[in-house]
Write a protein that holds these residues in place. Structure first.
Motif, PDB file in Angstrom:
ATOM      1  N   SER A 290       9.341  14.263 -19.163  1.00 29.90           N
ATOM      2  CA  SER A 290       9.668  13.191 -20.040  1.00 29.90           C
ATOM      3  C   SER A 290      10.264  12.113 -19.289  1.00 29.90           C
ATOM      4  O   SER A 290      10.136  10.915 -19.394  1.00 29.90           O
ATOM      5  N   GLY A 291      11.274  12.770 -18.274  1.00 25.37           N
ATOM      6  CA  GLY A 291      12.041  11.567 -17.609  1.00 25.37           C
ATOM      7  C   GLY A 291      11.132  10.955 -16.650  1.00 25.37           C
ATOM      8  O   GLY A 291      11.344   9.763 -16.669  1.00 25.37           O
ATOM      9  N   ALA A 292      10.184  11.553 -16.171  1.00 25.27           N
ATOM     10  CA  ALA A 292       9.393  10.827 -15.396  1.00 25.27           C
ATOM     11  C   ALA A 292       8.403   9.626 -15.922  1.00 25.27           C
ATOM     12  O   ALA A 292       8.100   8.855 -15.472  1.00 25.27           O
ATOM     13  N   LEU A 293       8.161  10.341 -17.157  1.00 28.76           N
ATOM     14  CA  LEU A 293       7.200   9.228 -17.921  1.00 28.76           C
ATOM     15  C   LEU A 293       8.064   8.079 -18.365  1.00 28.76           C
ATOM     16  O   LEU A 293       7.622   6.921 -18.201  1.00 28.76           O
ATOM     17  N   LYS A 294       9.196   8.230 -18.607  1.00 29.91           N
ATOM     18  CA  LYS A 294      10.297   7.105 -19.095  1.00 29.91           C
ATOM     19  C   LYS A 294      10.458   6.307 -17.764  1.00 29.91           C
ATOM     20  O   LYS A 294      10.430   5.110 -17.803  1.00 29.91           O
ATOM     21  N   ASP A 295      10.562   6.924 -16.499  1.00 33.27           N
ATOM     22  CA  ASP A 295      10.894   6.345 -15.322  1.00 33.27           C
ATOM     23  C   ASP A 295       9.555   5.486 -15.060  1.00 33.27           C
ATOM     24  O   ASP A 295       9.633   4.197 -14.534  1.00 33.27           O
TER      25      ASP A 295
ATOM     26  N   ALA B  44       0.759  -1.303   0.009  1.00 33.92           N
ATOM     27  CA  ALA B  44      -0.001   0.045  -0.121  1.00 33.92           C
ATOM     28  C   ALA B  44       0.863   1.171   0.098  1.00 33.92           C
ATOM     29  O   ALA B  44       0.546   2.353  -0.645  1.00 33.92           O
ATOM     30  N   ALA B  45       1.862   1.073   0.697  1.00 37.57           N
ATOM     31  CA  ALA B  45       2.941   2.335   0.574  1.00 37.57           C
ATOM     32  C   ALA B  45       3.539   2.571  -0.532  1.00 37.57           C
ATOM     33  O   ALA B  45       3.914   3.895  -0.790  1.00 37.57           O
ATOM     34  N   LYS B  46       3.904   1.553  -1.139  1.00 34.50           N
ATOM     35  CA  LYS B  46       4.497   1.517  -2.400  1.00 34.50           C
ATOM     36  C   LYS B  46       3.486   2.082  -3.535  1.00 34.50           C
ATOM     37  O   LYS B  46       3.996   2.917  -4.265  1.00 34.50           O
ATOM     38  N   ALA B  47       2.272   1.502  -3.490  1.00 34.35           N
ATOM     39  CA  ALA B  47       1.230   1.874  -4.339  1.00 34.35           C
ATOM     40  C   ALA B  47       0.929   3.316  -4.219  1.00 34.35           C
ATOM     41  O   ALA B  47       0.422   3.993  -5.361  1.00 34.35           O
ATOM     42  N   ALA B  48       1.058   4.046  -3.083  1.00 36.65           N
ATOM     43  CA  ALA B  48       0.623   5.430  -2.914  1.00 36.65           C
ATOM     44  C   ALA B  48       1.614   6.356  -3.692  1.00 36.65           C
ATOM     45  O   ALA B  48       0.848   7.214  -4.062  1.00 36.65           O
ATOM     46  N   THR B  49       2.801   6.021  -3.780  1.00 38.72           N
ATOM     47  CA  THR B  49       3.775   7.043  -4.593  1.00 38.72           C
ATOM     48  C   THR B  49       4.078   6.062  -5.647  1.00 38.72           C
ATOM     49  O   THR B  49       4.791   6.800  -6.489  1.00 38.72           O
ATOM     50  N   TRP B  50       3.346   5.272  -6.312  1.00 37.98           N
ATOM     51  CA  TRP B  50       3.736   4.334  -7.566  1.00 37.98           C
ATOM     52  C   TRP B  50       3.340   5.409  -8.549  1.00 37.98           C
ATOM     53  O   TRP B  50       2.040   5.859  -8.724  1.00 37.98           O
ATOM     54  N   GLY B  51       4.124   5.439  -9.565  1.00 39.73           N
ATOM     55  CA  GLY B  51       4.021   6.334 -10.737  1.00 39.73           C
ATOM     56  C   GLY B  51       4.280   7.685 -10.722  1.00 39.73           C
ATOM     57  O   GLY B  51       4.021   8.449 -11.635  1.00 39.73           O
ATOM     58  N   LEU B  52       4.412   8.473  -9.553  1.00 35.54           N
ATOM     59  CA  LEU B  52       4.685   9.712  -9.542  1.00 35.54           C
ATOM     60  C   LEU B  52       6.256   9.900  -9.257  1.00 35.54           C
ATOM     61  O   LEU B  52       7.037   9.232  -8.581  1.00 35.54           O
ATOM     62  N   PRO B  53       6.436  11.099  -9.781  1.00 38.30           N
ATOM     63  CA  PRO B  53       8.008  11.600  -9.687  1.00 38.30           C
ATOM     64  C   PRO B  53       8.476  11.762  -8.466  1.00 38.30           C
ATOM     65  O   PRO B  53       7.611  12.185  -7.555  1.00 38.30           O
ATOM     66  N   GLU B  54       9.780  11.865  -8.215  1.00 36.80           N
ATOM     67  CA  GLU B  54      10.249  12.346  -6.942  1.00 36.80           C
ATOM     68  C   GLU B  54       9.935  13.927  -6.759  1.00 36.80           C
ATOM     69  O   GLU B  54       9.739  14.584  -7.710  1.00 36.80           O
ATOM     70  N   ALA B  55       9.940  14.292  -5.740  1.00 35.17           N
ATOM     71  CA  ALA B  55       9.621  15.798  -5.292  1.00 35.17           C
ATOM     72  C   ALA B  55      10.616  16.555  -5.907  1.00 35.17           C
ATOM     73  O   ALA B  55      11.977  16.235  -5.328  1.00 35.17           O
ATOM     74  N   VAL B  56      10.336  17.538  -6.372  1.00 33.56           N
ATOM     75  CA  VAL B  56      11.406  18.522  -6.798  1.00 33.56           C
ATOM     76  C   VAL B  56      11.439  19.575  -6.076  1.00 33.56           C
ATOM     77  O   VAL B  56      10.322  20.287  -5.918  1.00 33.56           O
ATOM     78  N   GLU B  57      12.326  19.798  -5.584  1.00 38.96           N
ATOM     79  CA  GLU B  57      12.325  21.226  -4.835  1.00 38.96           C
ATOM     80  C   GLU B  57      13.096  22.463  -5.678  1.00 38.96           C
ATOM     81  O   GLU B  57      13.542  21.936  -6.668  1.00 38.96           O
ATOM     82  N   ASP B  58      12.511  23.355  -5.386  1.00 37.79           N
ATOM     83  CA  ASP B  58      12.644  24.598  -5.840  1.00 37.79           C
ATOM     84  C   ASP B  58      12.294  24.312  -7.455  1.00 37.79           C
ATOM     85  O   ASP B  58      13.181  24.830  -8.356  1.00 37.79           O
ATOM     86  N   ALA B  59      11.089  24.090  -7.666  1.00 36.82           N
ATOM     87  CA  ALA B  59      10.361  24.036  -8.957  1.00 36.82           C
ATOM     88  C   ALA B  59      10.160  25.164  -9.453  1.00 36.82           C
ATOM     89  O   ALA B  59      10.221  25.491 -10.757  1.00 36.82           O
ATOM     90  N   GLU B  60      10.047  26.239  -8.947  1.00 39.64           N
ATOM     91  CA  GLU B  60       9.556  27.608  -9.278  1.00 39.64           C
ATOM     92  C   GLU B  60      10.962  27.925 -10.208  1.00 39.64           C
ATOM     93  O   GLU B  60      10.728  29.165 -10.945  1.00 39.64           O
ATOM     94  N   SER B  61      12.220  27.611  -9.638  1.00 39.57           N
ATOM     95  CA  SER B  61      13.335  28.322 -10.199  1.00 39.57           C
ATOM     96  C   SER B  61      13.668  27.393 -11.652  1.00 39.57           C
ATOM     97  O   SER B  61      14.366  28.083 -12.467  1.00 39.57           O
ATOM     98  N   ASP B  62      12.994  26.540 -11.718  1.00 45.21           N
ATOM     99  CA  ASP B  62      13.114  25.795 -13.043  1.00 45.21           C
ATOM    100  C   ASP B  62      12.661  26.474 -14.255  1.00 45.21           C
ATOM    101  O   ASP B  62      11.537  27.021 -14.151  1.00 45.21           O
ATOM    102  N   THR B  63      13.102  26.148 -15.385  1.00 46.11           N
ATOM    103  CA  THR B  63      12.478  26.574 -16.704  1.00 46.11           C
ATOM    104  C   THR B  63      11.628  25.813 -17.050  1.00 46.11           C
ATOM    105  O   THR B  63      11.488  24.837 -16.761  1.00 46.11           O
TER     106      THR B  63
END
Length: 794
Positions: free
Chosen positions: A41-46, A13-32
């Motif tokens: 795209s990387g998340a989809l591939k992953d 259940a714990a694994k399924a709760a975060t399954w298919g989701l990307p890792e938390a990205v910190e400081d997303a606002e600073s990304d372009t």
């Protein structure tokens, strides 16, 4: 094992709760933006890689089942969403189609309703226009030169007029209703004119036909009225008119069926009836006069026979005219006809009544009644002079009774008329309340009133000349010889009847008892018996009272004559005969007039009382003569003031009738008779006690100073009186028996005689007991009252 299983589930259940989701990205606002796309795209591939890894992994059966169910659920959810979408599309399409279909249906219904309304309006317009268009068409039909009023076309015209008038009057909101109502009323008036012209033409043709046949037969009215020409007269006067009756009645009925409540119909009917009665009056008038003149000449010596035959002829004529009238017109009473909407009778309807009567009666009568009354006036004019100049009271009474009872009450009732005219008259609703002999009753009632006035006058003259002014002959006052002779004859007949009982059934009197009455009494009784059925109760009561007064005066005159006649050598005094004569005949009058008195009492009212007035001057004399000393006194007790403030003359009113007259007179005569009878026995004793009582009332009365009041004198007077009571009372009783002849009445009349005798002796005994001493009482030797009672009752 169970613990391990639970642990495994938690990890999955714990694994399924975060399954298919990307890792938390910190400081997303600073990304372009490129960096974000790269990360996605990387998340989809992953995710794909992990899915591949997971696919390669071997899961427990539960996980596999769950995943399979999850997949099936997602498929079903997609199908449900697709179905809902499809369903929404279908619903929207259905609603759109349904809305357009309903709109179409509504439009069609509105179109059909409009079409129906237009069609109905068109038809209504056509129908309404029919009632307006008929005016010109009907007027054109009525404007022809000749029209058969009894044909179907004329009846159809009347139906159309009635329908159009009814419709237009029911719709006053139409713009031209009043104008077209006026046009149809003109059409109705012209239709009535056609009927009037047709009826008048038929009546004129009947009248001319009768006149022509009279000329052809060379019959004048006098010859027609003779007995030998009765059949020709009937055929001539009634046959010709009867031949046209059906046509005339049909013409009137055509209009009456629709317009009986219209004033124009009443006017037309009134004019037709007026013309009919005018023609009949012209034809019948001379014939009635001629026939009655012939009857008058035939019965010139007997008014009663003339009256009976003339009334019979007139009643027969009224019946014949009524039968003929019924053939021409509907005979129901005018009041029973339908009135117009305003409730008034047409003025023309009263024209007939005003033509044939001198004064319009308060209540509308049937035209035939006025016509028959006009016919009967000829009989009235012929009979009245003979009746008014008839001096015989008996003839007048017989005429009055014959007309009132035999002719009016017996022969003119509705039941008698129905039986004479036939059952059709009684069953016909049109003749309800109509008496064809009502005109005869009206005229003959006037004649009865004239006869009654004549009877009153002749009865008054009879009372004065034949009763009050009667002077007795010698045979009228031969009392008691006449009564003694009659009693002797009766006794002889009784003795003869007792000796030969087989030859006779019952003893008969020698002479009619009425012949023994005094002539004035006999005349009074006979006169009252004859005039009683002829007069009203009040008039008869007043006349009977005056006649009884006259009869009583004649009895008083005869009583005085009896007193003055020579007295017989033996027997009682003539005064007793005179008083017994009066009482005897007053009793006869009272007995003979008892039915009339009872009739008066049964209809008792203030109008039956006869009032006498008397003037009393007692107050006037008291003020003028008894108060002379008070004329000038300054007080309320002043004669002059009393004369001014009071009414010195008083009018007294006394009511009386025949019953009271006889009762009062009989009471007074009975008192005089008892007084005279008692004086025959105790006259001296009565005079003695009157003197004794008067002297005793005076002051200083001493018996020794009045020798006439001594005990010895009283002894002689009382002895004579007692002896007279023993001897003369028998004679007095015999006199009462001779005159009265009724034991019960004799005892009633003798009772006051006994009382007066006993009262005189009682007063004498009372005076003696108060005045005399014991020795004087013994000398007087007065009889005992009980002895007197036994002596008077033996």
């Amino acid at each position: 094992m169970e613990i391990d299983h639970m642990r495994t589930v938690e990890l999955l259940a714990a694994k399924a709760a975060t399954w298919g989701l990307p890792e938390a990205v910190e400081d997303a606002e600073s990304d372009t933006e490129e960096d974000v796309v790269g990360l996605i795209s990387g998340a989809l591939k992953d995710i794909k890689k992990r899915e591949k890894d997971l696919a390669e992994l071997q899961f427990p059966p539960e996980i596999t089942a769950i995943r399979s169910n999850m997949k099936r659920f997602r498929d079903l959810q997609k199908q449900i969403d697709n179905s809902k979408a499809t369903m929404n599309e279908l619903r929207e399409a259905y609603e759109s189609v349904s809305s357009r279909t309903c709109s179409l249906h509504d439009a069609c219904d509105r179109a059909l309703a409009e079409q129906t309304s237009l069609s109905t309006g068109s038809q209504l317009i056509k129908t309404n226009l029919y009632y307006f268009k008929q005016a010109d068409a009907i007027m054109k039909k009525l404007s022809v030169a000749k029209l058969m009023v009894t044909g179907h076309s004329f009846a159809a015209i009347l139906v159309s007029i009635d329908e159009c008038l009814t419709y237009l009057r029911a719709h006053p909101e139409y713009k031209e209703s009043e104008a077209y109502i006026s046009k149809f009323e003109q059409c109705l008036s012209r239709a009535m004119t056609w009927v009037r012209v047709a009826v008048l033409a038929d009546l004129e043709a009947c009248f001319n036909a009768v006149k022509d046949r009279q000329a052809q037969l060379e019959l004048d009215y006098e010859k027609i009225g003779r007995a030998g020409q009765e059949e020709d007269t009937f055929a001539l006067l009634y046959g010709v008119f009867a031949s046209k009756a059906a046509v005339v009645k049909a013409s009137i009925n055509v209009v009456e069926q629709r317009f009986s409540a219209v004033p124009e119909f009443e006017e037309m009917l009134a004019e037709c009836q007026y013309a009919y009665f005018a023609k009949r009056n012209l034809l019948l008038g001379p014939i009635l006069e001629s026939t009655l003149a012939n009857l008058s000449g035939t019965h010139d010596d007997s008014t009663c026979r003339l009256t009976r035959d003339a009334c019979t002829f007139m009643l027969r004529t009224c019946d014949d005219e009524y039968r003929l009238y019924r053939q021409f017109f509907v005979t129901r009473h005018t009041e029973e006809r339908k009135l117009s909407t305003d409730g008034r009778i047409s003025p023309a309807m009263s024209t007939i009544t005003s033509v044939f009567t001198s004064a319009q009666s308060p209540q509308q009568v049937h035209p035939f009644e006025t016509f028959s009354e006009q016919m009967c006036r000829t009989l009235y004019d012929m009979l009245r002079p003979r009746i008014v100049h008839n001096p015989h009271l008996e003839t007048l009474a017989e005429l009055c009774t014959m007309i009132k009872i035999e002719m009016i009450e017996n022969r003119c009732s509705l039941q008698m008329v129905a039986s004479i005219l036939g059952d059709d008259a009684s069953n016909d609703q049109n003749v309800s309340g109509l008496n064809p002999r009502a005109g005869f009753v009206s005229v003959m009632s006037e004649l009865v009133g004239d006869i009654a006035e004549r009877i009153v006058y002749r009865a008054g003259m009879y009372a004065q000349n034949d009763i009050a002014a009667y002077r007795p002959a010698a045979g009228d006052i031969a009392y008691p010889q006449m009564l003694q002779m009659i009693r002797k004859i009766e006794n002889e007949q009784k003795e003869q009847q007792e000796k030969e009982p087989e030859e006779g059934s019952a003893p008969a009197t020698a002479i009619d008892q009425h012949c023994l009455w005094y002539p004035t009494v006999r005349r009074t009784v006979m006169c009252l018996s004859k005039i009683f059925p002829c007069l009203d109760i009040g008039v008869f009561h007043s006349l009977a009272r005056d006649m009884l007064f006259s009869c009583i005066d004649s009895l008083e005159t005869a009583s005085k004559a009896i007193m003055e006649s020579p007295a017989p050598a033996k027997g009682w005094s003539k005064k007793l005969d005179a008083h017994l004569f009066v009482v005897k005949h007053l009793l006869i009058l009272r007995e003979q007039t008892a039915p009339y008195r009872q009739n008066v009492l049964s209809f008792r009212s203030d109008s039956l009382n006869t009032k006498d007035f008397s003037i009393d001057f007692s107050k006037f004399t008291n003020v003028l003569f008894d108060s002379k000393s008070k004329w000038f006194e300054l007080s309320t007790d002043n004669a002059l003031l009393e004369l001014i403030t009071t009414v010195p003359i008083e009018m007294r009113e006394q009511e009386g009738d025949s019953r009271r007259v006889l009762d009062q007179q009989l009471r007074a005569s009975t008192f005089r008779l008892a007084h005279e009878a008692s004086l025959l026995m105790i006259r001296d004793l009565a005079d003695w006690i009157e003197i004794a009582e008067d002297e005793r009332m005076k002051e200083g009365f001493q018996l020794s100073g009045h020798p006439k009041l001594a005990a010895g004198v009283l002894k002689d007077v009382s002895a004579v009186a007692y002896r007279n009571v023993g001897t003369k009372f028998t004679e007095i009783r015999a006199a009462y028996t001779l005159y009265i002849g009724v034991p019960e009445t004799e005892e009633i009349l003798l009772s006051p005689v006994r009382k007066r005798v006993i009262d005189i002796f009682t007063r004498v005994i009372s005076f003696a007991s108060k005045t005399y001493d014991a020795e004087s009482l013994a000398i007087a030797g007065l009889p005992n009252v009980q002895q007197l009672i036994l002596l008077l009752n033996k």
